[in-house]
Write a protein that holds these residues in place. Structure first.
Motif, PDB file in Angstrom:
ATOM      1  N   TYR A  67       0.689  -1.227   0.135  1.00  0.00           N
ATOM      2  CA  TYR A  67      -0.148   0.007   0.061  1.00  0.00           C
ATOM      3  C   TYR A  67       0.716   1.460  -0.081  1.00  0.00           C
ATOM      4  N   SER A  84      -6.421  -0.380   7.341  1.00  0.00           N
ATOM      5  CA  SER A  84      -7.479  -0.971   7.948  1.00  0.00           C
ATOM      6  C   SER A  84      -7.076  -2.490   8.279  1.00  0.00           C
ATOM      7  N   ALA A 112      -9.776  -4.430   6.028  1.00  0.00           N
ATOM      8  CA  ALA A 112      -9.807  -4.481   4.607  1.00  0.00           C
ATOM      9  C   ALA A 112      -8.498  -5.242   3.961  1.00  0.00           C
ATOM     10  N   ALA A 113      -7.464  -5.158   4.924  1.00  0.00           N
ATOM     11  CA  ALA A 113      -6.005  -5.501   4.448  1.00  0.00           C
ATOM     12  C   ALA A 113      -5.683  -7.086   4.974  1.00  0.00           C
ATOM     13  N   TYR A 125      -6.175   2.159   2.293  1.00  0.00           N
ATOM     14  CA  TYR A 125      -7.000   1.451   2.771  1.00  0.00           C
ATOM     15  C   TYR A 125      -6.957   1.760   4.419  1.00  0.00           C
ATOM     16  N   HIS A 170     -12.246   1.504   6.019  1.00  0.00           N
ATOM     17  CA  HIS A 170     -12.266   1.572   4.560  1.00  0.00           C
ATOM     18  C   HIS A 170     -13.387   0.457   4.444  1.00  0.00           C
ATOM     19  N   TYR A 187     -11.454  -0.197  -4.024  1.00  0.00           N
ATOM     20  CA  TYR A 187     -12.677  -0.851  -3.241  1.00  0.00           C
ATOM     21  C   TYR A 187     -12.338  -2.347  -2.980  1.00  0.00           C
TER      22      TYR A 187
END
Length: 470
Positions: free
Chosen positions: A164, A172, A175-176, A409, A413, A437
């Motif tokens: 990232y 996040s 998210a990650a 993110y 997120h 996204y």
């Protein structure tokens, strides 16, 4: 069904491929002068190289299946089985095993990378009050709270930075690293949560044929969008580059897109496969709430410095596939990849050359990207000299800048994504997809574009249109 795909990166091309091979009439419009987005091929000293993303996650099927469908199945090959390293404490050390994006399942996993006090701090995680992650948490903030800052600064940050280019403390967890997030909700310690994920992964691999984690493509991953674009054209799609879409509006029978060259395209549906800022501008009129959310997403910029050396000029070849560099080391580069070691096709292209690349730039630290090319090359060579003793003069150098290349993110997120798509639910025939996204890797982008196409194909058509598009 007629569909306009706005954005010709790998996400948009994946969507177009699915649509065309499902019988839709597709027009892909790309503002840039080429297709492929962050997948881009180039040359250094006459050797073909990737100037963007260089590998595909092979443990997800989407990108591999797309490559095979586009005729590149025989060109898929894993990297050489050599280890990577981390440059920490002034020395290169093997990248530790037994960790999940830098979060260890035991203190022993990070022996040699952390100080004795740092290792001792990890063990205290099990003595702390039960883990609470709520709806989301910053990975770095959570790990620092449970295991100490040294784990974050020396391992989590460089590993996440490679994906990232972001601030590990704000990225996040949900998210990650969603598997770790789910495990953290049901375990009392972070150590136990990591071990639970590792057990799940081991169980999932049982009974399956052993396969690579990553794949490359002979000649470079940049061949993938080229092949997919060719397959789309062969299936009847129209691909337009060098023309921006300047406006998007709903019509009685679908959607109309205004192009910078004065043309207007109409269709039953639209897929937006562009960065969040561009999507925000196009949705400002029809979905202002979604546009405001999209416009707030932050990005990180980075540069790649690709260098070619004569092997005869090198006192010795650096070992392994490359190394990561923690930000706390105070270096300019954040990673180095030894391309000629990692990818057999690159070594075979010119056996007399040794090609490598370094990456520069993190979230909130765009200063080095303003330097002249020569300054970036000099900084990269300086760090390489200290890390691996590389002192030779390169025969060629290529600097590639990716401004706003990586979406951030940050904590919350997934909820942000849900809000944006919730606002768009009232707009039939419109889908949003891409790295902002559903994941930043190639496989995730392909999956995002394919999902958008699949959902659009299931949308009931409004009936015959009175407008026609070119």
């Amino acid at each position: 069904m007629q569909v306009i795909v706005i954005g010709g990166g790998i996400t948009g091309l994946a969507a177009a491929h699915r649509l065309t091979h499902s019988g839709a009439r597709v027009t892909v419009v790309e503002a840039g002068d080429r297709f492929g987005g962050k997948l881009r091929r180039g040359e250094v000293a006459g050797v073909g190289v990737d100037l963007g993303a260089e590998s595909i996650l092979a443990r997800r099927p989407e990108a591999v299946e797309l490559a095979e469908a586009a005729g590149l199945g025989d060109a898929l090959h894993p990297p050489a089985p050599v280890g990577a390293a981390i440059w920490t404490g002034g020395a290169l050390r093997p990248l530790p095993k037994g960790q999940l994006m830098g979060v260890p399942g035991s203190a022993a996993a990070l022996t040699g990378v952390l100080s004795d006090s740092g290792l001792a701090r990890i063990a205290r995680d099990a003595e702390l009050p039960p883990l609470q992650v709520g709806e989301d948490a910053g990975i770095g903030a959570l790990v620092a709270e449970r295991m100490g800052h040294e784990v974050v600064d020396r391992l989590v940050e460089p590993l996440l930075g490679g994906v990232y280019a972001g601030d590990a403390y704000r990225i996040s967890l949900r998210a990650a690293v969603p598997q770790l997030y789910e495990a953290a909700r049901t375990h009392d310690s972070l150590l136990a949560a990591v071990r639970a994920v590792q057990r799940q992964q081991e169980e999932a691999r049982k009974g399956r044929p052993a396969g690579p984690v990553f794949n490359g493509i002979d000649g470079g991953v940049g061949r993938l969008p080229e092949a997919v674009a060719a397959a789309c054209r062969a299936a009847g799609a129209t691909l337009v580059s060098g023309v921006a879409v300047t406006g998007l509006r709903r019509t009685a029978r679908g959607w109309a897109a205004a192009l910078a060259d004065g043309r207007s395209l109409t269709a039953d549906g639209v897929i937006l496969a562009v960065p969040a800022g561009a999507a925000a501008r196009l949705l400002a009129a029809e979905a202002p709430a979604a546009g405001r959310e999209l416009g707030a997403l932050e990005y990180a910029s980075m540069a790649l410095v690709t260098l070619a050396f004569r092997r005869a000029d090198l006192a010795r070849l650096p070992g392994g596939s490359g190394f990561l560099v923690p930000a706390v080391e105070g270096r300019t580069i954040k990673a180095a990849t030894f391309t000629s070691t990692k990818w057999g096709w690159a070594a075979a292209a010119d056996p007399d050359l040794f090609v490598l690349r370094t990456s520069i730039g993190r979230y909130g630290e765009a200063g080095p990207l303003q330097w002249e090319d020569a300054e970036l090359v000099r900084a990269a060579r300086g760090d390489l000299g200290e890390a691996v003793g590389l002192a030779a003069e390169p025969v060629d150098a290529v600097v590639t800048r990716w401004y706003d290349g990586l979406p951030q993110y940050q904590v919350g997120h997934p909820a942000w994504v849900a809000r944006v798509r919730g606002y768009l639910a009232a707009l039939p025939g419109l889908r949003l997809c891409g790295a902002a996204y559903d994941g930043v890797g190639i496989a995730a982008c392909v999956a995002s574009g394919t999902r958008a196409a699949r959902e659009l194909l299931l949308t009931p058509q409004a009936g015959p249109r009175q407008e026609t598009g070119e």
